[in-house]
Design an enzyme around this catalytic site. Structure first.
Site, PDB file in Angstrom:
ATOM      1  CB  CYS A  31      -0.722   0.118   1.519  1.00 19.06           C
ATOM      2  SG  CYS A  31      -2.382   1.166   1.332  1.00 19.06           S
ATOM      3  CG  HIS A  81      -4.129  -3.645   2.914  1.00 21.10           C
ATOM      4  ND1 HIS A  81      -2.993  -3.085   3.708  1.00 21.10           N
ATOM      5  CD2 HIS A  81      -4.529  -2.469   2.119  1.00 21.10           C
ATOM      6  CE1 HIS A  81      -2.876  -1.735   3.618  1.00 21.10           C
ATOM      7  NE2 HIS A  81      -3.769  -0.908   2.443  1.00 21.10           N
ATOM      8  CD  GLU A 107      -1.747  -5.923   5.135  1.00 19.20           C
ATOM      9  OE1 GLU A 107      -1.325  -6.454   4.053  1.00 19.20           O
ATOM     10  OE2 GLU A 107      -2.064  -4.691   5.317  1.00 19.20           O
TER      11      GLU A 107
END
Lengths: 251, 202
Positions: B77, B178, B180
């Site tokens: 990001c 993202h 994650e």
């Protein structure tokens, strides 16, 4: 194409999910982490955890819970309920929350929105607004809808945006709990006049209601609680239905 | 494997650590340059505003450390944006690792919102670092600025216009989204990064 989001909302009290949850096959249906995990496996795009604990120990309980959620769940989640300061929010960020939502505290102290956006970025700040249509005007309400204010919904939403809110979560109190569909007219107005995403809440009762909220209501995301908790609608079925109807969703 | 996660006051670094834990790895949150230099893999996360974040990096002396890393580095990001040469966000000079520019979304219609928040599809270049078990998938984005499509783009997403969803230059890897927070697809992408063999640089 950016997908429309489906967001289950979980009410939390003292670290446990409240409001009846009707799930077979969950070891512990009151555990927000297990329920959140299940929803994410079923295709939920995000989760919202709303803490309604009123006790003094609230903060510690909530940050512990947020840590547990962040450890176990691999989709974004928002935490709301009683966040009154940048410091309150920072604790939740440090525990792993992706976004926080503020409601009454932001009305009482609008500068809070600026503070949160400056410290953590707009992407972290969801402003939740509860409003009711009364005598032709949408008025913002506080404390879970118990206290009416003179604030106009559209004016307040615009102010939130200019102060740095990243998203608006609008709950129509007129529709909430009715299962007759979302407040599409007002939602479309909000969506047209603001440039940040709008999350629609209040009134979901059928799959068609989600189709309507994404077309007529121009919402970016649809949020619901009981219809998911009581399995009246399964998230995966809902997404297949929307996909078939031409709404971009992640399936 | 030692994985360092650069911790420099740039948002939700915990969630990267937790994502690694779900893959059975214990990432180290650190802004210590020795610790970063000695890691096998480095993750450079970040959300927030480019200018103040670059200032944090400079204050910590990391603006000199990161561009000289030899091990695989993953920017996520804002981390990816800061790897580029310049960001339009408050006219910020970045780390200039990848010679591409970061600009703001300018939609030509009211219907299109900024920030770009939510799940969108990535189109992945074959045989890139990201492509193992990944082709056209939904991943989670949240950003108002983007990297234009260029020589180092290895995945694109369409929002307002096609933009770089992922980059690679030498040992520097990056995603605008993202991983994650992108469910099982994101986990696979993180695994793909962690599986990259050490690149020999001379």
């Amino acid at each position: 194409m950016l997908a429309k989001r489906i967001i289950p909302c979980l009410d939390i009290k003292d670290g446990r999910t409240v409001k009846g949850v009707n799930f077979v096959g969950l070891r512990d249906a009151g555990d927000p982490v297990e329920l959140g995990k299940l929803y994410s496996q079923q295709g939920a795009d995000e989760l919202v955890f709303l803490d309604i604990t009123a006790t003094v120990d609230k903060r510690k309980t909530l940050s512990d819970l947020v840590k547990k959620i962040a450890k176990n769940i691999n989709i974004p989640f928002t935490v709301g309920g009683g966040i009154r300061s940048v410091e309150d929010a920072n604790v939740l960020l440090q525990s792993g929350a992706d976004k926080i939502s503020v409601n009454s505290a932001a009305v009482r102290d609008p500068q809070l929105i600026n503070g949160l956006a400056e410290n953590f970025g707009s992407q972290f700040v969801v402003v939740a607004i509860d409003a009711k249509l009364f005598e032709g005007e949408w008025k913002v309400h506080l404390n879970g809808g118990r206290i009416p204010t003179e604030l106009n919904l559209l004016d307040w939403a615009k102010e939130c945006e200019s102060r740095g809110a990243g998203e608006i979560l609008f709950t129509s109190m007129n529709n909430d709990g009715t299962k007759k569909g979302f407040e599409n007219e007002m939602l479309a107005k909000l969506s047209n006049q603001l440039s940040i995403p709008i999350i629609a809440s209040g009134g979901a009762g059928s799959m068609e209601h989600f189709y309507d909220v994404f077309t007529e209501g121009k919402a970016d995301a649809g949020l619901a609680a009981s219809i998911f908790h009581f399995k009246e609608i399964e998230i995966l079925d809902l997404k297949r239905y929307l996909n078939k109807k031409g709404i971009p969703v992640r399936v | 494997m030692k994985v360092a996660i650069i911790d420099y006051n740039a948002g939700n670094v915990q969630s990267v650590k937790f994502a690694l834990e779900r893959l059975g790895l214990n990432g180290i949150l650190t802004n210590n340059s020795e610790e970063i230099l000695s890691a096998d893999k480095v993750i450079f996360p970040g959300v927030g505003e480019a200018n103040s974040t670059m200032k944090h990096l400079r204050k910590l002396g990391l603006e000199k450390v990161i561009p000289n890393l030899k091990q695989p580095v993953l920017g996520v990001c804002l981390g990816m944006q800061l790897m580029c040469s310049h960001s339009e966000e408050n006219d910020t000079d970045c780390l200039n690792i990848i010679p591409q520019k970061v600009i703001r979304f300018r939609p030509n219609s009211q219907e299109i919102k900024v920030p770009h928040v939510g799940w969108n599809k990535i189109l992945v270049k074959n045989d890139s670092w990201i492509s193992e078990n990944i082709s056209e998938e939904y991943v989670y984005f949240v950003h108002s600025y983007f990297v234009e499509v260029g020589d180092f783009t290895i995945a694109t997403t369409d929002y307002v216009q096609p933009f770089s969803a992922a980059l690679q230059k030498d040992n520097f890897y990056a995603t605008q989204f993202h991983p994650e927070k992108s469910g099982s697809v994101g986990e696979q992408i993180l695994k793909n990064f962690l599986n990259i063999k050490q690149i020999k640089t001379t």
